[in-house]
Design a protein around this motif. Structure first.
Motif, PDB file in Angstrom:
ATOM      1  N   LEU A  48     -10.214  -7.084   3.911  1.00 20.24           N
ATOM      2  CA  LEU A  48     -10.038  -8.237   4.787  1.00 20.24           C
ATOM      3  C   LEU A  48     -11.081  -9.292   4.441  1.00 20.24           C
ATOM      4  N   ILE A  49     -10.617 -10.530   4.314  1.00 18.17           N
ATOM      5  CA  ILE A  49     -11.526 -11.643   4.016  1.00 18.17           C
ATOM      6  C   ILE A  49     -11.916 -12.354   5.305  1.00 18.17           C
ATOM      7  N   VAL A  50     -10.926 -12.820   6.029  1.00 18.82           N
ATOM      8  CA  VAL A  50     -11.177 -13.645   7.204  1.00 18.82           C
ATOM      9  C   VAL A  50      -9.958 -13.581   8.112  1.00 18.82           C
ATOM     10  N   VAL A  90      -5.509 -10.334  -6.097  1.00 20.34           N
ATOM     11  CA  VAL A  90      -4.249 -10.676  -5.448  1.00 20.34           C
ATOM     12  C   VAL A  90      -4.556 -10.880  -3.971  1.00 20.34           C
ATOM     13  N   TYR A  91      -4.109 -12.001  -3.441  1.00 19.74           N
ATOM     14  CA  TYR A  91      -4.407 -12.376  -2.065  1.00 19.74           C
ATOM     15  C   TYR A  91      -3.166 -12.170  -1.194  1.00 19.74           C
ATOM     16  N   TYR A  92      -3.381 -11.595  -0.030  1.00 18.60           N
ATOM     17  CA  TYR A  92      -2.307 -11.274   0.898  1.00 18.60           C
ATOM     18  C   TYR A  92      -2.649 -11.765   2.299  1.00 18.60           C
ATOM     19  N   CYS A  93      -1.633 -11.974   3.093  1.00 23.16           N
ATOM     20  CA  CYS A  93      -1.846 -12.172   4.524  1.00 23.16           C
ATOM     21  C   CYS A  93      -1.129 -11.049   5.265  1.00 23.16           C
ATOM     22  N   ASN A  94      -1.626 -10.745   6.432  1.00 22.19           N
ATOM     23  CA  ASN A  94      -1.038  -9.704   7.262  1.00 22.19           C
ATOM     24  C   ASN A  94      -1.690  -9.806   8.630  1.00 22.19           C
ATOM     25  N   THR A  95      -1.238  -8.979   9.542  1.00 21.24           N
ATOM     26  CA  THR A  95      -1.891  -8.906  10.834  1.00 21.24           C
ATOM     27  C   THR A  95      -3.240  -8.200  10.662  1.00 21.24           C
ATOM     28  N   VAL A  96      -4.052  -8.283  11.704  1.00 18.93           N
ATOM     29  CA  VAL A  96      -5.339  -7.597  11.714  1.00 18.93           C
ATOM     30  C   VAL A  96      -5.397  -6.736  12.967  1.00 18.93           C
ATOM     31  N   PRO A  97      -5.449  -5.412  12.832  1.00 19.11           N
ATOM     32  CA  PRO A  97      -5.357  -4.646  11.597  1.00 19.11           C
ATOM     33  C   PRO A  97      -3.976  -4.793  10.951  1.00 19.11           C
ATOM     34  N   PRO A  98      -3.870  -4.453   9.691  1.00 19.20           N
ATOM     35  CA  PRO A  98      -2.631  -4.718   8.964  1.00 19.20           C
ATOM     36  C   PRO A  98      -1.460  -3.863   9.437  1.00 19.20           C
ATOM     37  N   PRO A 100       1.717  -2.158   7.983  1.00 17.72           N
ATOM     38  CA  PRO A 100       2.168  -1.771   6.633  1.00 17.72           C
ATOM     39  C   PRO A 100       3.454  -2.438   6.181  1.00 17.72           C
ATOM     40  N   ARG A 101       4.445  -2.557   7.087  1.00 18.94           N
ATOM     41  CA  ARG A 101       5.726  -3.109   6.648  1.00 18.94           C
ATOM     42  C   ARG A 101       5.663  -4.618   6.426  1.00 18.94           C
ATOM     43  N   PHE A 102       4.568  -5.257   6.795  1.00 18.04           N
ATOM     44  CA  PHE A 102       4.432  -6.708   6.610  1.00 18.04           C
ATOM     45  C   PHE A 102       3.812  -7.093   5.269  1.00 18.04           C
ATOM     46  N   TRP A 103       3.318  -6.109   4.500  1.00 12.91           N
ATOM     47  CA  TRP A 103       2.722  -6.486   3.218  1.00 12.91           C
ATOM     48  C   TRP A 103       3.776  -7.137   2.330  1.00 12.91           C
ATOM     49  N   GLY A 104       3.426  -8.293   1.786  1.00 15.22           N
ATOM     50  CA  GLY A 104       4.299  -8.984   0.865  1.00 15.22           C
ATOM     51  C   GLY A 104       3.838  -8.762  -0.564  1.00 15.22           C
ATOM     52  N   GLN A 105       4.310  -9.640  -1.450  1.00 16.91           N
ATOM     53  CA  GLN A 105       3.959  -9.527  -2.865  1.00 16.91           C
ATOM     54  C   GLN A 105       2.562 -10.049  -3.148  1.00 16.91           C
ATOM     55  N   GLY A 106       2.051 -10.862  -2.253  1.00 15.53           N
ATOM     56  CA  GLY A 106       0.755 -11.463  -2.503  1.00 15.53           C
ATOM     57  C   GLY A 106       0.859 -12.598  -3.501  1.00 15.53           C
ATOM     58  N   THR A 107      -0.265 -13.251  -3.715  1.00 17.35           N
ATOM     59  CA  THR A 107      -0.321 -14.327  -4.703  1.00 17.35           C
ATOM     60  C   THR A 107      -1.562 -14.118  -5.557  1.00 17.35           C
ATOM     61  N   GLN A 108      -1.371 -14.162  -6.872  1.00 22.26           N
ATOM     62  CA  GLN A 108      -2.454 -13.883  -7.807  1.00 22.26           C
ATOM     63  C   GLN A 108      -3.361 -15.096  -7.962  1.00 22.26           C
ATOM     64  N   VAL A 109      -4.647 -14.860  -7.829  1.00 18.67           N
ATOM     65  CA  VAL A 109      -5.654 -15.881  -8.109  1.00 18.67           C
ATOM     66  C   VAL A 109      -6.516 -15.374  -9.257  1.00 18.67           C
TER      67      VAL A 109
END
Length: 113
Positions: A48-50, A90-98, A100-109
């Motif tokens: 988790l970043i923020v 790879v950066y992702y967004c999700n709920t906090v706490p995450p 599981p079924r909401f994880w997407g593909q993310g975006t590569q930085v």
């Protein structure tokens, strides 16, 4: 089906900026749940970043990354400035706490010279 879709990643040089965006398909999820940005480096756990209420879990980005939310577009953005090679992930967004079924593909930085 609820989807969280990340976008905005890319290849940049050290010191440059990127703005990531996460579109949340469910108004209810956006308004009820705490949301956050995560990142994952190969071989390591996703971290988790923020959160959307600006609670940072990662000290190394606190002065460089800024989170913002748009309550009409149901998006949560991550403005990343002064990027460093160690921000490559790879950066992702999700709920906090995450959720599981909401994880997407993310975006590569990728930050490299």
């Amino acid at each position: 089906q609820v989807q969280l879709v990340e976008s905005g990643g890319g290849l940049v040089e050290p010191g440059e900026s990127l703005r990531l965006s996460c579109a949340v398909s469910s108004k209810e999820v956006f308004r009820v749940y705490r949301l956050g940005w995560y990142r994952q480096v190969p071989g390591k756990e996703r971290e988790l970043i923020v959160t959307d209420n600006k609670m940072y879990s990662m000290e190394s980005v606190k002065d460089r990354f800024t989170v913002s939310t748009d309550y009409t577009a149901y998006t949560i953005d991550l403005q990343m400035n002064s990027l460093k090679p160690e921000d490559t992930a790879v950066y992702y967004c999700n709920t906090v706490p995450p959720t599981p079924r909401f994880w997407g593909q993310g975006t590569q930085v990728t930050v490299a010279s």
